[in-house]
Design a protein around this motif. Structure first.
Motif, PDB file in Angstrom:
ATOM      1  N   ASP A 142     -17.031 -27.746  15.022  1.00 10.64           N
ATOM      2  CA  ASP A 142     -16.470 -29.094  14.978  1.00 10.64           C
ATOM      3  C   ASP A 142     -16.559 -29.679  13.578  1.00 10.64           C
ATOM      4  O   ASP A 142     -15.632 -30.358  13.110  1.00 10.64           O
ATOM      5  N   HIS A 143     -17.675 -29.425  12.891  1.00 13.16           N
ATOM      6  CA  HIS A 143     -17.843 -29.931  11.518  1.00 13.16           C
ATOM      7  C   HIS A 143     -16.766 -29.352  10.598  1.00 13.16           C
ATOM      8  O   HIS A 143     -16.112 -30.098   9.858  1.00 13.16           O
ATOM      9  N   LEU A 144     -16.569 -28.036  10.648  1.00 11.85           N
ATOM     10  CA  LEU A 144     -15.559 -27.416   9.791  1.00 11.85           C
ATOM     11  C   LEU A 144     -14.152 -27.887  10.167  1.00 11.85           C
ATOM     12  O   LEU A 144     -13.319 -28.143   9.281  1.00 11.85           O
ATOM     13  N   PHE A 158     -12.297 -23.197   0.676  1.00 14.26           N
ATOM     14  CA  PHE A 158     -12.854 -24.285   1.481  1.00 14.26           C
ATOM     15  C   PHE A 158     -14.293 -23.978   1.886  1.00 14.26           C
ATOM     16  O   PHE A 158     -15.184 -24.829   1.772  1.00 14.26           O
ATOM     17  N   LEU A 159     -14.550 -22.761   2.331  1.00 14.86           N
ATOM     18  CA  LEU A 159     -15.893 -22.374   2.769  1.00 14.86           C
ATOM     19  C   LEU A 159     -16.896 -22.356   1.630  1.00 14.86           C
ATOM     20  O   LEU A 159     -18.097 -22.552   1.839  1.00 14.86           O
ATOM     21  N   MET A 160     -16.412 -22.115   0.411  1.00 13.70           N
ATOM     22  CA  MET A 160     -17.305 -22.029  -0.743  1.00 13.70           C
ATOM     23  C   MET A 160     -17.535 -23.374  -1.421  1.00 13.70           C
ATOM     24  O   MET A 160     -18.223 -23.448  -2.439  1.00 13.70           O
ATOM     25  N   ASN A 161     -17.009 -24.441  -0.832  1.00  9.38           N
ATOM     26  CA  ASN A 161     -17.202 -25.791  -1.344  1.00  9.38           C
ATOM     27  C   ASN A 161     -18.537 -26.329  -0.817  1.00  9.38           C
ATOM     28  O   ASN A 161     -18.694 -26.537   0.389  1.00  9.38           O
ATOM     29  N   ASN A 162     -19.496 -26.560  -1.699  1.00  7.53           N
ATOM     30  CA  ASN A 162     -20.824 -26.997  -1.273  1.00  7.53           C
ATOM     31  C   ASN A 162     -20.848 -28.387  -0.650  1.00  7.53           C
ATOM     32  O   ASN A 162     -21.851 -28.778  -0.050  1.00  7.53           O
ATOM     33  N   HIS A 163     -19.757 -29.137  -0.793  1.00  5.88           N
ATOM     34  CA  HIS A 163     -19.680 -30.427  -0.125  1.00  5.88           C
ATOM     35  C   HIS A 163     -19.281 -30.249   1.343  1.00  5.88           C
ATOM     36  O   HIS A 163     -19.480 -31.162   2.149  1.00  5.88           O
ATOM     37  N   VAL A 164     -18.744 -29.094   1.667  1.00  5.94           N
ATOM     38  CA  VAL A 164     -18.367 -28.780   3.051  1.00  5.94           C
ATOM     39  C   VAL A 164     -19.533 -28.110   3.774  1.00  5.94           C
ATOM     40  O   VAL A 164     -19.936 -28.504   4.873  1.00  5.94           O
ATOM     41  N   VAL A 165     -20.067 -27.071   3.169  1.00 11.34           N
ATOM     42  CA  VAL A 165     -21.237 -26.361   3.686  1.00 11.34           C
ATOM     43  C   VAL A 165     -21.876 -25.657   2.496  1.00 11.34           C
ATOM     44  O   VAL A 165     -21.174 -25.157   1.618  1.00 11.34           O
ATOM     45  N   VAL A 166     -23.194 -25.619   2.440  1.00 11.41           N
ATOM     46  CA  VAL A 166     -23.855 -25.003   1.296  1.00 11.41           C
ATOM     47  C   VAL A 166     -24.106 -23.517   1.556  1.00 11.41           C
ATOM     48  O   VAL A 166     -24.280 -23.086   2.701  1.00 11.41           O
ATOM     49  N   GLY A 167     -24.079 -22.746   0.482  1.00 13.07           N
ATOM     50  CA  GLY A 167     -24.597 -21.390   0.552  1.00 13.07           C
ATOM     51  C   GLY A 167     -23.683 -20.302   1.070  1.00 13.07           C
ATOM     52  O   GLY A 167     -24.099 -19.152   1.146  1.00 13.07           O
ATOM     53  N   VAL A 168     -22.448 -20.629   1.422  1.00 17.17           N
ATOM     54  CA  VAL A 168     -21.523 -19.561   1.837  1.00 17.17           C
ATOM     55  C   VAL A 168     -20.811 -19.100   0.566  1.00 17.17           C
ATOM     56  O   VAL A 168     -19.684 -19.483   0.280  1.00 17.17           O
ATOM     57  N   GLY A 169     -21.497 -18.266  -0.208  1.00 17.47           N
ATOM     58  CA  GLY A 169     -20.966 -17.797  -1.473  1.00 17.47           C
ATOM     59  C   GLY A 169     -19.908 -16.731  -1.305  1.00 17.47           C
ATOM     60  O   GLY A 169     -19.476 -16.406  -0.185  1.00 17.47           O
ATOM     61  N   THR A 185      -6.368 -16.417   2.575  1.00 18.80           N
ATOM     62  CA  THR A 185      -5.432 -17.298   1.877  1.00 18.80           C
ATOM     63  C   THR A 185      -4.842 -18.384   2.770  1.00 18.80           C
ATOM     64  O   THR A 185      -4.157 -19.285   2.275  1.00 18.80           O
ATOM     65  N   VAL A 186      -5.090 -18.335   4.070  1.00 18.17           N
ATOM     66  CA  VAL A 186      -4.499 -19.325   4.965  1.00 18.17           C
ATOM     67  C   VAL A 186      -5.082 -20.700   4.655  1.00 18.17           C
ATOM     68  O   VAL A 186      -6.250 -20.834   4.292  1.00 18.17           O
ATOM     69  N   ALA A 187      -4.253 -21.744   4.752  1.00 18.34           N
ATOM     70  CA  ALA A 187      -4.717 -23.107   4.495  1.00 18.34           C
ATOM     71  C   ALA A 187      -5.775 -23.498   5.509  1.00 18.34           C
ATOM     72  O   ALA A 187      -5.627 -23.255   6.716  1.00 18.34           O
ATOM     73  N   ALA A 188      -6.860 -24.109   5.037  1.00 20.40           N
ATOM     74  CA  ALA A 188      -7.954 -24.498   5.926  1.00 20.40           C
ATOM     75  C   ALA A 188      -7.460 -25.410   7.043  1.00 20.40           C
ATOM     76  O   ALA A 188      -7.921 -25.312   8.186  1.00 20.40           O
ATOM     77  N   GLY A 189      -6.512 -26.277   6.716  1.00 21.29           N
ATOM     78  CA  GLY A 189      -5.995 -27.213   7.704  1.00 21.29           C
ATOM     79  C   GLY A 189      -5.201 -26.579   8.828  1.00 21.29           C
ATOM     80  O   GLY A 189      -4.905 -27.246   9.827  1.00 21.29           O
ATOM     81  N   LYS A 190      -4.857 -25.306   8.673  1.00 24.75           N
ATOM     82  CA  LYS A 190      -4.088 -24.609   9.707  1.00 24.75           C
ATOM     83  C   LYS A 190      -4.964 -23.789  10.657  1.00 24.75           C
ATOM     84  O   LYS A 190      -4.454 -23.191  11.601  1.00 24.75           O
ATOM     85  N   VAL A 191      -6.254 -23.748  10.394  1.00 23.43           N
ATOM     86  CA  VAL A 191      -7.161 -22.987  11.247  1.00 23.43           C
ATOM     87  C   VAL A 191      -7.541 -23.838  12.453  1.00 23.43           C
ATOM     88  O   VAL A 191      -7.917 -25.007  12.320  1.00 23.43           O
ATOM     89  N   SER A 192      -7.453 -23.266  13.645  1.00 23.74           N
ATOM     90  CA  SER A 192      -7.706 -24.009  14.877  1.00 23.74           C
ATOM     91  C   SER A 192      -9.189 -24.251  15.103  1.00 23.74           C
ATOM     92  O   SER A 192     -10.051 -23.590  14.514  1.00 23.74           O
ATOM     93  N   ARG A 193      -9.497 -25.199  15.966  1.00 24.27           N
ATOM     94  CA  ARG A 193     -10.884 -25.500  16.306  1.00 24.27           C
ATOM     95  C   ARG A 193     -11.573 -24.265  16.903  1.00 24.27           C
ATOM     96  O   ARG A 193     -12.723 -23.971  16.569  1.00 24.27           O
ATOM     97  N   LYS A 194     -10.859 -23.544  17.764  1.00 27.48           N
ATOM     98  CA  LYS A 194     -11.440 -22.362  18.398  1.00 27.48           C
ATOM     99  C   LYS A 194     -11.801 -21.299  17.370  1.00 27.48           C
ATOM    100  O   LYS A 194     -12.868 -20.680  17.446  1.00 27.48           O
ATOM    101  N   ARG A 195     -10.917 -21.094  16.389  1.00 28.30           N
ATOM    102  CA  ARG A 195     -11.211 -20.096  15.351  1.00 28.30           C
ATOM    103  C   ARG A 195     -12.365 -20.551  14.465  1.00 28.30           C
ATOM    104  O   ARG A 195     -13.168 -19.736  14.005  1.00 28.30           O
ATOM    105  N   PHE A 196     -12.473 -21.856  14.230  1.00 30.67           N
ATOM    106  CA  PHE A 196     -13.600 -22.370  13.450  1.00 30.67           C
ATOM    107  C   PHE A 196     -14.915 -22.186  14.208  1.00 30.67           C
ATOM    108  O   PHE A 196     -15.956 -21.901  13.595  1.00 30.67           O
ATOM    109  N   GLU A 197     -14.881 -22.350  15.522  1.00 33.55           N
ATOM    110  CA  GLU A 197     -16.093 -22.135  16.318  1.00 33.55           C
ATOM    111  C   GLU A 197     -16.561 -20.684  16.189  1.00 33.55           C
ATOM    112  O   GLU A 197     -17.750 -20.405  16.018  1.00 33.55           O
ATOM    113  N   ASN A 198     -15.615 -19.766  16.251  1.00 30.19           N
ATOM    114  CA  ASN A 198     -15.939 -18.347  16.105  1.00 30.19           C
ATOM    115  C   ASN A 198     -16.429 -18.047  14.687  1.00 30.19           C
ATOM    116  O   ASN A 198     -17.421 -17.332  14.491  1.00 30.19           O
TER     117      ASN A 198
END
Length: 271
Positions: A142-144, A158-169, A185-198
């Motif tokens: 949900d956070h992502l 997006f994942l490597m942005n420390n303001h979003v989440v730290v330490g995913v280098g 390369t897919v835009a972060a805004g196009k990723v579904s909630r279900k895929r973010f949960e996974n």
């Protein structure tokens, strides 16, 4: 550059040797690190280290008077050694303990840092705007999902942005996206909630496994040449460009994203 698992293993390695120990002296051989080591660091002398924690890639050695905040930078290593150990090139800082041990920072490129902070550590500019720790409960799908809405930036960046989440280098972003079957390369805004949960669950697993594998190097922190380095794990995509995918045998491809190498499988990973 050491990533979060390497820093966490470092924390676990040094903690048994320095926790509840009295700081008897600090030795600064080269104050010109990423940020200068200030003379106020001598205020740590006589203080007891009451906790050894980590926030993102910062090691925090807390005393009743203040906190030593250390960062390994691009090439730094920390060892716990006997204070009689001869000084080597690039040994820039020693934290001398009453026990006779020394916490020694070696950093050839001097991108690391040693800061003495007496204010609330959580309000320090380097800390206060950081995202959640990836292994804690507040890091979730949900956070992502909420952070990514309307974002056109690539999901890996997006994942490597420390303001979003730290330490995913870089290493672990590559690995997690491969396991989640998401094209980097897919835009972060196009990723579904279900895929973010996974994806969130996979990130937690990938980082936890890396930390656990690094546990076998803990004994090295008390050796003169104890440099655990990266973990001897079998990475599935990172560093394997041009080789066969372990899942489908397709040749892995490599591109650059934000100046960093991204390796992916064109068959297994989809938009």
């Amino acid at each position: 550059m050491p990533e979060l698992p390497e820093v966490e293993v470092c924390r676990r390695g040094i903690e048994p040797h320095i926790l509840n120990q009295i700081i008897s002296d600090v030795i600064v051989r080269n104050a010109n690190m990423r940020w200068p080591i200030t003379p106020t660091i001598t205020e740590a002398c006589g203080e007891k280290i009451i906790s050894v924690s980590r926030r993102a890639k910062y090691l925090l050695l807390e005393t009743s008077k203040g906190t030593l905040m250390l960062h390994l930078g691009m090439s730094g290593t920390i060892r716990v050694i006997d204070k009689s150990t001869p000084v080597s090139k690039h040994d820039h800082f020693d934290l001398v303990l009453a026990s006779g041990l020394v916490l020694r920072l070696n950093d050839p490129r001097r991108f690391g840092s040693v800061l003495w902070l007496t204010e609330d550590i959580q309000e320090h500019p380097l800390i206060k705007n950081l995202g959640p720790e990836p292994l804690l409960e507040d890091f979730s799908g949900d956070h992502l999902y909420d952070k990514s809405r309307k974002k056109t930036v690539a999901i890996k960046t997006f994942l490597m942005n420390n303001h979003v989440v730290v330490g995913v280098g870089n290493i672990y972003a590559n690995e997690a996206l491969f396991q989640a079957k998401i094209m980097p390369t897919v835009a972060a805004g196009k990723v579904s909630r279900k895929r973010f949960e996974n994806l969130t669950a996979i990130i937690k697993t990938v980082l936890s496994e890396a930390i656990n594998q690094g546990g076998t190097t803990l004994k090295d922190f008390t050796q003169v040449d104890g440099k655990p380095g990266y973990f001897a794990q079998k990475l599935q995509v990172y560093g394997r460009a041009g080789k066969a995918c372990f899942v489908c045998q397709e040749k892995l491809k490599e591109i650059k994203q934000a100046g960093r190498a991204t390796v992916y499988c064109p068959t297994c990973q989809k938009n």
